[in-house]
Motif scaffolding. Structure first.
Motif, PDB file in Angstrom:
ATOM      1  N   LYS A   1      -6.013  87.495  27.299  1.00  0.00           N
ATOM      2  CA  LYS A   1      -5.807  88.032  28.646  1.00  0.00           C
ATOM      3  C   LYS A   1      -6.385  87.108  29.718  1.00  0.00           C
ATOM      4  O   LYS A   1      -5.921  87.085  30.859  1.00  0.00           O
TER       5      LYS A   1
ATOM      6  N   HIS B   1      -0.406  91.534  30.960  1.00  0.00           N
ATOM      7  CA  HIS B   1      -1.082  90.248  31.133  1.00  0.00           C
ATOM      8  C   HIS B   1      -1.400  89.970  32.595  1.00  0.00           C
ATOM      9  O   HIS B   1      -2.511  89.541  32.926  1.00  0.00           O
ATOM     10  N   ASN B   2      -0.435  90.213  33.460  1.00  0.00           N
ATOM     11  CA  ASN B   2      -0.661  89.975  34.895  1.00  0.00           C
ATOM     12  C   ASN B   2       0.434  90.687  35.687  1.00  0.00           C
ATOM     13  O   ASN B   2       1.508  90.135  35.928  1.00  0.00           O
TER      14      ASN B   2
END
Length: 987
Positions: free
Chosen positions: A675, A715-716
């Motif tokens: 991550k 993740h984002n």
């Protein structure tokens, strides 16, 4: 295009016949197919006698595919304009019956597709129209009508019995049965007359109609014998019995080995119908059985020759005789030495002999040979049917049959030529195996013979010395067939021999070697309840490099896409070797294998021809990533940089057959990135295309894109949206998915990701709209699947505070109170209604352990929420605690039953290995269906991962602790004695 005219459609269809313009022409047709009257004009094009036959055929094919794609959506709603739908149903039958045969077949299939979707409820007059058009004189017309009828009725054959099915069949019988029997009688009369007049053309038309009538006879009787057919059994079967012995030189060419003429087809269909009656309706059919036994026996001995055109007839005849041997009353026919000898001489030996045509197939079409020859395959062959017959005879009198057959085995073994020895091995294998040979091999054998000794004395030398390819195949197949009778140590000695045979120049030899290796590695311990594999990674480590090198050399020996992908057995073995080897393959060699897999994908992408081959390639790629880069950031980056360009090229070229797999691989790669690592730029560039409506139109894309989007969010999430407005396209996708009965599950997955991974201030402005969509679907078109997913979704939100793998901000914001407020944002009091109507009753209905756990812990979090203890939902507290106690009792019952074997859900140590054995049972086919990559299967989201699904004691402890907590707060009234007992029983 300004106007959707007949001229323009036919022009585009004509262009589509030119390979250089085909793609563009199809694109033009697709661009106008949603306009009003497109389907009507397409049907006119098929009917038009002024157009070239090729254009009319192209129109018929496009219409059939249009109906497949766009007749109704997954919710059963018409996707074409109502005028088009009604006109096509009104006129298609009238058009079809006037067409030449090749067009008739295509429109017949189109009618079948429409009927499967609309009949009987939305096309109630179809049978009336069919019956009204039947003619006592025009049998060309009748053939067209019967083609349609059979295409509609044959769908009943594989269906499970149900009241709805029987009502549909009864409705058809009420209208069709009497005209059917009258037409059967008339057809019989016409055949007799045509033979008397020496009229070959008419005879063939009548026989084609008879063939369809026999097939429809089967359709109408496939589920149960109707009263009408039972009453007319002598009439119907009397006519059909006549044609088992019917001969005419007006039909067929005796010298043609391959052409299956209509008379052979008629006899084949009749025997198939007889087998149905013998196996399903023996009591009603019993008086007629002796005559049919005699006729089939004579047919197989006098009419059926070794010519390939008789293969299916021989298979059906053998199947009928096999069915007869299962009826105790008729076993006396087969229970004496004279009968057994006659059966072996006249039926078994002629049909297991390796013919010249088999030898030609062995050399010229090796993969077809393997598919037909392989035990447990879907392909029936003379050999396989003879074996089934022999094994059934063995159950009648094992001792007599064993002694008789072994005398033949020894006689054939005394010869040195491969043909006789092949017969001997085949006879012995059939005799030795008890029951059918299945995908797991022979599970028990005939105790009167020794399979290991026979192998040692008569077969083993073919594996190590010079022998003809056919005897080598016999030896390899013997190992595969009797692998369960050999010890692990004995089998280990065969592996290097099989690896060497992967270098053999004969395709059948090396293919069977690969298949046998696959079967050996798929073996599990029967005595072990967890079915652990017999062979582990250390067992095959010494051979793994040679194994994989040889397999890839064989696969890549063909450079033509369709030839390279023809042999899925090789790549399936690659997949099984990778699954067994796990992490013992050297890193540099793994990278080489990945490069070879990507090279293969690049070649077959030019012409994807074998969906199973494609599936196994992607499974293999998944296995390499899974075992090669698990939680290792440097390795996953290396693998990504190697794999990503090929995957992006597949997406760029829109190789639709590969795209659903590509999304899964891309998602899995990202799921394994740390991550803390920045998200690769390639994923950023994918976001916009992934949110475009076009990619969601293809149903097979939906699960993979959903998984990829959730992986990107996790993740984002800012890559997708950093403001409330930017979130709108993603919510638009959610809206589309949640409204679909087929895809609503993925809508919940997407919404769950939005709540877990986006800042809540971005989402909060949309909460009311989200809740409206969820509740509208619950009110207007709910299904059992939707209700369960809806409840689990809410319970998962309630459990988020228990999940310490999520960030602290998410834990503090997403909780039981959030779930309640989400629903209440539509209207106050709604949560109380859905709790009583849906949440509480549904929580006790879940089947798998993870859902049961989430339901229990979700309810336990609800009862300690502020809304339940002192707010708007206080009235729900008592019934919710009572339901929770009931659910905990149900969990205790499971614990006592020790029903906790959920490897594929919980991801136990053997989960991948066991699942990979079942990959070939997946629906790996190009089309609208989604094929999961089993090796990288995403487990369902678990909001409470630290509590094992089967840890009932811990689940109970957490839940009861919450009940005691609110009891101490004085929020509960008097609990029922049952609930008190549940609480008291937990320390």
């Amino acid at each position: 295009m300004a106007e959707n005219s007949l001229e323009n459609i036919s022009a585009y269809l004509k262009e589509s016949l030119n390979p250089h313009h085909a793609k563009q022409a199809e694109s033009h047709l697709r661009s106008i197919e949603s306009q009003p009257h497109f389907a009507i004009n397409l049907l006119h094009t098929v009917a038009s006698t002024n157009l070239e036959p090729a254009v009319r055929l192209a129109a018929a094919l496009f219409l059939k595919n249009l109906v497949k794609r766009k007749w109704v959506n997954e919710d059963g709603e018409y996707m074409l304009f109502n005028d088009d739908v009604q006109y096509v149903k009104l006129e298609i039958l009238n058009v079809m019956i006037k067409l030449p045969n090749n067009l008739q077949v295509q429109l017949g299939e189109t009618i079948s597709i429409i009927a499967e979707l609309d009949f009987p409820h939305n096309w109630g007059n179809l049978i009336d129209d069919l019956v009204a058009k039947l003619s006592p004189e025009d049998f060309v017309l009748n053939r067209g009508i019967l083609i349609v009828a059979h295409s509609i009725f044959k769908k009943w054959r594989p269906l499970f019995r149900s009241d709805e099915l029987f009502l549909e069949i009864k409705m058809v019988l009420d209208k069709f049965a009497e005209p059917f029997m009258a037409l059967l009688t008339k057809t019989d009369e016409n055949i007799t007359e045509a033979v008397a007049l020496n009229n070959s053309a008419s005879l063939i038309i009548y026989l084609e109609c008879l063939l369809l009538l026999v097939q429809i006879y089967y359709d109408l009787n496939c589920q149960d014998i109707p009263e009408f057919f039972e009453d007319n059994l002598n009439t119907g079967m009397g006519i059909l019995h006549k044609y088992l012995g019917f001969l005419s030189n007006l039909v067929g060419d005796a010298s043609d080995d391959e052409d299956v003429d209509v008379l052979i087809k008629v006899k084949t269909a009749i025997i198939e119908l007889l087998s149905l009656h013998v196996t399903r309706y023996a009591e009603e059919f019993d008086p007629l059985i002796p005559n049919f036994i005699t006729s089939v026996w004579e047919l197989i001995n006098t009419y059926v020759t070794q010519q390939p055109k008789f293969d299916l007839l021989a298979v059906n005849a053998l199947s009928f005789l096999t069915s007869i041997t299962k009826i105790v009353k008729y076993q006396s026919y087969f229970n004496n030495e004279q009968a057994i000898n006659e059966i072996i001489e006249k039926i078994i030996l002629p049909n297991i002999a390796f013919r010249e045509v088999d030898e030609e197939t062995f050399e010229d079409e090796p993969i077809s040979f393997v598919r037909s020859d392989l035990e447990g395959s879907d392909f029936d062959s003379r050999r396989k049917s003879s074996t089934d017959f022999l094994r059934e005879l063995k159950d009648v009198n094992t001792e007599l049959l064993t002694g008789t057959v072994m005398s033949y085995v020894n006689r054939f073994l005394s010869h040195d030529d491969w043909r006789n020895r092949d017969i001997a091995i085949y006879l012995f294998t059939s005799l030795a195996a008890k029951g059918s040979v299945t995908n797991i091999g022979v599970t028990s054998t005939n105790m009167l013979v020794d399979v290991v000794k026979f192998f040692t004395d008569n077969i083993a030398s073919y594996l190590t010395g010079d022998a003809t390819p056919i005897l080598k195949v016999d030896a390899i197949k013997y190992i595969m067939t009797f692998r369960n009778q050999l010890t692990k140590e004995q089998l280990l000695t065969t592996i290097p021999l099989l690896v060497d045979h992967l270098k053999n120049s004969n395709v059948v030899v090396y293919t069977y070697a690969a298949i046998t290796i696959d079967k050996l590695l798929a073996m599990t311990n029967f005595a072990d309840s967890k079915h652990t594999p017999v062979f582990n990674k250390l067992d095959i480590q010494p051979y793994v490099n040679d194994l994989l090198s040889n397999l890839f050399t064989l696969i890549l020996s063909n450079t033509a896409p369709e030839k390279l992908s023809e042999n899925e057995f090789l790549v399936k073995t690659v997949m099984k070797v990778l699954s067994t080897a796990e992490d013992v393959i050297e890193e540099s060699f793994k990278l080489t294998i990945i490069e070879q897999l990507l090279k293969i994908l690049g070649i077959i992408a030019k012409n994807p021809a074998n969906p199973r081959f494609t599936h196994y390639i992607f499974e293999s790629l998944g296995l390499l990533i899974k075992f090669g880069a698990d939680k290792d950031d440097s390795k996953i980056k290396k693998y990504s940089s190697l794999i990503m360009p090929s995957l992006l090229e597949i997406l760029g070229e829109d190789v639709q057959e590969f795209v659903p797999y590509t999304f899964q691989i891309l998602a899995f790669l990202l799921e394994n990135f740390l991550k803390a690592s920045p998200i690769p730029d390639e994923y950023k560039t994918l976001v916009k295309p992934l949110l475009s409506p076009a990619v969601w139109e293809y149903r097979g894309n939906v699960p993979g894109i959903t998984r990829l989007l959730v992986a990107i969010m996790a993740h984002n999430s800012s890559v997708i949206a950093s403001s409330s407005q930017e979130l709108v396209p993603l919510l638009g996708v959610f809206q589309k998915l949640i409204a679909s009965r087929a895809n609503d599950t993925y809508g919940f997955d997407l919404l769950q990701g939005i709540f877990l991974y986006f800042p809540l201030d971005l989402v909060s402005v949309h909460l009311n709209q989200i809740s409206v969509l969820l509740l509208t679907r619950l009110k207007t078109s709910r299904t059992e699947k939707y209700i369960k997913k809806f409840v689990i979704f809410l319970m998962s939100l309630c459990c988020v505070p228990l999940n310490d793998t999520l960030n602290a901000k998410t834990q503090s914001q997403i909780n039981a109170g959030f779930a309640i407020n989400l629903i209440e944002s539509v209207q106050q009091g709604v949560f109380q209604q859905i709790t009583n109507s849906f949440i509480l009753p549904t929580t006790e209905e879940f089947a798998n352990l993870q859902d049961k756990k989430i339901a229990a812990l979700g309810l336990s979090q609800l009862i300690v929420s502020e809304q339940f203890t002192q707010g708007s939902c206080k009235a729900l507290l008592q019934p919710t605690v009572e339901q929770l106690c009931k659910n905990l009792t149900l969990l205790s019952g499971i614990a006592k039953g020790n029903n906790v074997a959920e490897n594929t859900i919980t991801g136990g140590p053997n989960a991948t290995s066991v699942a990979i054995n079942e990959v070939d049972l997946e629906s790996a086919a190009y089309g609208s269906n989604f094929s999961k990559i089993i090796s990288i299967l995403l487990k369902p989201f678990d909001p409470v991962p630290h509590v094992q699904n089967e840890d009932f004691k811990q689940i109970r402890y957490i839940a009861v602790a919450n009940i005691k907590r609110i009891g101490e707060m004085g929020a509960l009234n008097q609990l029922s004695e049952f609930a008190q007992a549940v609480v008291a029983s937990t320390n």
